[in-house]
Design a protein around this motif. Structure first.
Motif, PDB file in Angstrom:
ATOM      1  N   ALA A   1       0.833  -1.204   0.000  1.00  0.00           N
ATOM      2  CA  ALA A   1       0.000   0.000   0.000  1.00  0.00           C
ATOM      3  C   ALA A   1       0.872   1.260   0.000  1.00  0.00           C
ATOM      4  O   ALA A   1       0.572   2.225  -0.704  1.00  0.00           O
ATOM      5  N   ALA A   2       1.954   1.243   0.766  1.00  0.00           N
ATOM      6  CA  ALA A   2       2.845   2.401   0.808  1.00  0.00           C
ATOM      7  C   ALA A   2       3.483   2.642  -0.560  1.00  0.00           C
ATOM      8  O   ALA A   2       3.637   3.793  -0.984  1.00  0.00           O
ATOM      9  N   MET A   3       3.830   1.562  -1.262  1.00  0.00           N
ATOM     10  CA  MET A   3       4.455   1.702  -2.580  1.00  0.00           C
ATOM     11  C   MET A   3       3.536   2.369  -3.597  1.00  0.00           C
ATOM     12  O   MET A   3       3.993   3.093  -4.469  1.00  0.00           O
ATOM     13  N   ILE A   4       2.233   2.109  -3.486  1.00  0.00           N
ATOM     14  CA  ILE A   4       1.283   2.659  -4.463  1.00  0.00           C
ATOM     15  C   ILE A   4       0.445   3.797  -3.889  1.00  0.00           C
ATOM     16  O   ILE A   4      -0.504   4.244  -4.511  1.00  0.00           O
ATOM     17  N   GLU A   5       0.818   4.251  -2.678  1.00  0.00           N
ATOM     18  CA  GLU A   5       0.084   5.304  -1.985  1.00  0.00           C
ATOM     19  C   GLU A   5      -1.388   4.940  -1.838  1.00  0.00           C
ATOM     20  O   GLU A   5      -2.280   5.763  -2.053  1.00  0.00           O
ATOM     21  N   GLY A   6      -1.610   3.680  -1.456  1.00  0.00           N
ATOM     22  CA  GLY A   6      -2.964   3.172  -1.263  1.00  0.00           C
ATOM     23  C   GLY A   6      -3.219   2.834   0.190  1.00  0.00           C
ATOM     24  O   GLY A   6      -2.464   3.222   1.076  1.00  0.00           O
ATOM     25  N   GLU A   7      -4.289   2.123   0.415  1.00  0.00           N
ATOM     26  CA  GLU A   7      -4.681   1.715   1.754  1.00  0.00           C
ATOM     27  C   GLU A   7      -4.446   0.213   1.918  1.00  0.00           C
ATOM     28  O   GLU A   7      -4.803  -0.564   1.029  1.00  0.00           O
ATOM     29  N   PRO A   8      -3.885  -0.222   3.035  1.00  0.00           N
ATOM     30  CA  PRO A   8      -3.658  -1.659   3.251  1.00  0.00           C
ATOM     31  C   PRO A   8      -4.927  -2.498   3.120  1.00  0.00           C
ATOM     32  O   PRO A   8      -4.889  -3.619   2.603  1.00  0.00           O
ATOM     33  N   ASP A   9      -6.061  -1.955   3.552  1.00  0.00           N
ATOM     34  CA  ASP A   9      -7.320  -2.704   3.458  1.00  0.00           C
ATOM     35  C   ASP A   9      -7.771  -2.907   2.018  1.00  0.00           C
ATOM     36  O   ASP A   9      -8.660  -3.703   1.752  1.00  0.00           O
ATOM     37  N   GLY A  10      -7.168  -2.172   1.089  1.00  0.00           N
ATOM     38  CA  GLY A  10      -7.516  -2.306  -0.319  1.00  0.00           C
ATOM     39  C   GLY A  10      -6.617  -3.263  -1.075  1.00  0.00           C
ATOM     40  O   GLY A  10      -6.756  -3.418  -2.285  1.00  0.00           O
ATOM     41  N   ILE A  11      -5.685  -3.902  -0.380  1.00  0.00           N
ATOM     42  CA  ILE A  11      -4.764  -4.852  -1.015  1.00  0.00           C
ATOM     43  C   ILE A  11      -5.316  -6.265  -0.849  1.00  0.00           C
ATOM     44  O   ILE A  11      -5.561  -6.718   0.262  1.00  0.00           O
TER      45      ILE A  11
END
Length: 158
Positions: free
Chosen positions: A53-63
């Motif tokens: 999530a950090a690599m794609i500037e996303g949210e962990p719950d969305g992985i």
């Protein structure tokens, strides 16, 4: 042998194989279980989700981890449609999508979702005009493959 068909599958690297082997030996528990082995496996999943999530500037719950592209396409398409309001149940896709996309939208069509399949122009491109002609007020999802691994055509999605 020189292997060149990376569009279909990719041989595993030595580093990835080593990591997989270590994780499989040491963190084999069901991540949803309450026992220690499950807790350790859950810690690895949590760390992996946060890192990605950090690599794609996303949210962990969305992985989400899937077995491959087919499962990923089905999960994405079904999740989007299930999250749309009843008046946005129209899907547009192309005739040149991966078979998994066609299977997913066919199953939705059998459930009553309206599906429109558009054709690319003579150069294999879905132009803005082609897409605009298919758009309806009830369109909730447009699925166009960005880059085709068989033809090399890259759709101008922007």
């Amino acid at each position: 042998m020189v292997y060149l068909d990376y569009a279909a599958s990719t041989p595993v690297s030595e580093e990835a194989l080593h990591v997989f082997e270590q994780l499989s030996k040491n963190f084999y528990g069901n991540a949803s279980s309450l026992h220690d082995a499950g807790g350790k496996a859950n810690d690895i999943l949590t760390y992996s989700r946060r890192s990605l999530a950090a690599m794609i500037e996303g949210e962990p719950d969305g992985i989400y981890f899937t077995s491959g592209g087919t499962e990923s396409n089905l999960l994405a398409i079904r999740s989007i449609i299930n999250g749309l309001p009843a008046h946005k149940q129209h899907v547009i896709t192309t005739s040149v999508e991966h078979p998994s996309v066609h299977h997913a939208v066919s199953s939705l069509e059998r459930l009553g979702v309206k599906v429109t399949i558009i054709e690319p122009n003579q150069d294999g491109i879905i132009t803005e005009d082609i897409l605009k002609k298919a758009l309806l007020p009830e369109t909730g999802l447009v699925s166009i493959q960005h880059a085709n691994s068989e033809t090399g055509i890259i759709q101008p999605l922007a």
